[in-house]
Design a protein around this motif. Structure first.
Motif, mmCIF file in Angstrom:
data_model
loop_
_atom_site.group_PDB
_atom_site.id
_atom_site.type_symbol
_atom_site.label_atom_id
_atom_site.label_comp_id
_atom_site.label_asym_id
_atom_site.label_seq_id
_atom_site.Cartn_x
_atom_site.Cartn_y
_atom_site.Cartn_z
ATOM 1 N N MET A 1 0.852 -1.189 0.000
ATOM 2 C CA MET A 1 0.000 0.000 0.000
ATOM 3 C C MET A 1 0.892 1.245 0.000
ATOM 4 S SD MET A 1 -2.589 1.432 2.907
ATOM 5 C CE MET A 1 -3.597 -0.016 2.977
ATOM 6 N N ASP A 2 0.528 2.244 -0.776
ATOM 7 C CA ASP A 2 1.259 3.495 -0.802
ATOM 8 C C ASP A 2 1.208 4.154 0.571
ATOM 9 O OD1 ASP A 2 1.053 6.673 -1.381
ATOM 10 O OD2 ASP A 2 2.415 5.695 -2.770
ATOM 11 N N GLN A 3 2.347 4.712 1.003
ATOM 12 C CA GLN A 3 2.436 5.294 2.346
ATOM 13 C C GLN A 3 1.460 6.450 2.528
ATOM 14 O OE1 GLN A 3 4.179 4.094 4.929
ATOM 15 N NE2 GLN A 3 3.194 5.669 6.179
ATOM 16 N N ILE A 4 1.246 7.229 1.490
ATOM 17 C CA ILE A 4 0.308 8.354 1.585
ATOM 18 C C ILE A 4 -1.110 7.845 1.829
ATOM 19 C CG2 ILE A 4 -0.726 10.278 0.332
ATOM 20 C CD1 ILE A 4 1.896 10.659 -1.130
ATOM 21 N N LYS A 109 0.209 -2.862 8.419
ATOM 22 C CA LYS A 109 1.527 -2.539 8.984
ATOM 23 C C LYS A 109 2.261 -3.803 9.419
ATOM 24 C CE LYS A 109 1.499 2.254 10.420
ATOM 25 N NZ LYS A 109 1.863 3.205 11.501
ATOM 26 N N SER A 110 1.526 -4.771 9.943
ATOM 27 C CA SER A 110 2.159 -6.024 10.369
ATOM 28 C C SER A 110 2.718 -6.786 9.179
ATOM 29 C CB SER A 110 1.142 -6.892 11.126
ATOM 30 O OG SER A 110 0.634 -6.212 12.256
ATOM 31 N N LEU A 111 1.954 -6.830 8.089
ATOM 32 C CA LEU A 111 2.423 -7.516 6.885
ATOM 33 C C LEU A 111 3.633 -6.800 6.288
ATOM 34 C CD1 LEU A 111 -1.012 -8.354 5.180
ATOM 35 C CD2 LEU A 111 0.473 -9.888 6.492
ATOM 36 N N MET A 112 3.619 -5.477 6.328
ATOM 37 C CA MET A 112 4.748 -4.711 5.799
ATOM 38 C C MET A 112 6.014 -4.940 6.625
ATOM 39 S SD MET A 112 2.779 -1.106 4.959
ATOM 40 C CE MET A 112 4.311 -0.216 4.695
ATOM 41 N N MET A 123 -2.709 -8.153 15.517
ATOM 42 C CA MET A 123 -2.351 -6.741 15.575
ATOM 43 C C MET A 123 -3.505 -5.858 15.097
ATOM 44 S SD MET A 123 0.648 -6.382 16.886
ATOM 45 C CE MET A 123 0.295 -7.825 17.908
ATOM 46 N N GLY A 124 -4.276 -6.368 14.153
ATOM 47 C CA GLY A 124 -5.454 -5.627 13.708
ATOM 48 C C GLY A 124 -6.469 -5.481 14.828
ATOM 49 N N TYR A 166 -6.911 -12.331 0.186
ATOM 50 C CA TYR A 166 -5.485 -12.358 -0.157
ATOM 51 C C TYR A 166 -5.109 -13.706 -0.776
ATOM 52 C CZ TYR A 166 -0.457 -12.943 0.655
ATOM 53 O OH TYR A 166 0.871 -13.223 0.515
ATOM 54 N N LEU A 167 -5.570 -14.798 -0.178
ATOM 55 C CA LEU A 167 -5.264 -16.134 -0.683
ATOM 56 C C LEU A 167 -5.884 -16.368 -2.057
ATOM 57 C CD1 LEU A 167 -5.740 -18.249 2.589
ATOM 58 C CD2 LEU A 167 -3.582 -17.578 1.507
ATOM 59 N N LEU A 168 -7.023 -15.717 -2.308
ATOM 60 C CA LEU A 168 -7.698 -15.858 -3.601
ATOM 61 C C LEU A 168 -7.106 -14.952 -4.673
ATOM 62 C CD1 LEU A 168 -11.427 -16.084 -2.417
ATOM 63 C CD2 LEU A 168 -9.948 -17.955 -3.186
ATOM 64 N N GLY A 169 -6.121 -14.145 -4.285
ATOM 65 C CA GLY A 169 -5.451 -13.292 -5.271
ATOM 66 C C GLY A 169 -6.119 -11.959 -5.514
ATOM 67 N N GLY A 170 -7.000 -11.534 -4.600
ATOM 68 C CA GLY A 170 -7.659 -10.245 -4.756
ATOM 69 C C GLY A 170 -6.696 -9.082 -4.585
#
Length: 212
Positions: A1-4, A109-112, A123-124, A166-170
């Motif tokens: 995701m873009d930081q902005i 943020k956790s994934l990043m 964390m969410g 996410y697992l389905l590729g969305g």
């Protein structure tokens, strides 16, 4: 995701959560400073714990933006106090919006940071709910997080929807949108239809006679 884009979501979530906290403080006749503090801890409490656990710089200590946004939220509540303070449902609407956006932020943020998805969901939940726990403790009411209401459960459900897509590729946008809609939808439906989890209780029955 873009930081902005990430920061934009965080700001909107901060406004929503700050208004929910300030609105509740106003209903308890707090002064302006007290209401500001309640709004601030509601908005930054969960994210602070998240960043500490993830061992990354605490987000609100990098810029005064979130302190200013909370001040703007206080001004909004003062100007529109009749609408925001006079109706209980306004608290739940703003709380649901803030909850959903902060769950998305916590997961992202956790994934990043490189953590697995199950940690991201935890964390969410922390990001979305812990500020409300601090708010309720300071206002001296039973934290909504620990009641039978569908609250933390909505966060978990939103996180699982995020993971599934996410697992389905969305796309990232679809993952985030579906997560937020799930959280908001479950919270508002729970309020409207009185959905609740079973209560864990224990009834102690006093014996008729003492054992000899």
């Amino acid at each position: 995701m873009d930081q902005i884009f990430l920061t934009a979501i965080e700001v909107v979530g901060t406004i929503a959560f700050a208004i929910s906290g300030i609105r509740l403080a106003a209903a308890r006749n707090f002064d302006w400073f007290g209401a500001y503090i309640i709004g601030l801890v509601t908005a930054i409490g969960g994210g602070t714990l998240r960043d500490v656990l993830l061992d990354i710089p605490v987000f609100w200590m990098q810029t005064p933006l979130y302190l200013l946004v909370t001040g703007i939220s206080l001004a909004i509540t003062i100007v529109f106090r009749r609408t925001l303070v006079g109706f209980n449902r306004s608290l739940y609407i703003f709380d649901a919006i803030g909850l959903a956006l902060f769950v998305v932020i916590g997961i992202q943020k956790s994934l990043m940071t490189g953590y697995p998805f199950w940690v991201a969901i935890v964390m969410g939940v922390i990001t979305g709910s812990f500020g409300g726990v601090i708010r309720d403790i300071l206002i001296n009411i039973e934290p909504l997080f620990f009641r039978k209401d569908i609250y933390a459960t909505a966060c978990i459900a939103g996180g699982l929807v995020y993971w599934i897509i996410y697992l389905l590729g969305g796309s990232d946008l679809l993952q985030q949108s579906a997560c937020a809609v799930t959280v908001i939808g479950l919270r508002l439906c729970a309020i409207h239809y009185n959905w609740a989890l079973p209560v864990l209780n224990y009834e102690y029955k006093k014996p008729d006679k003492l054992d000899k």
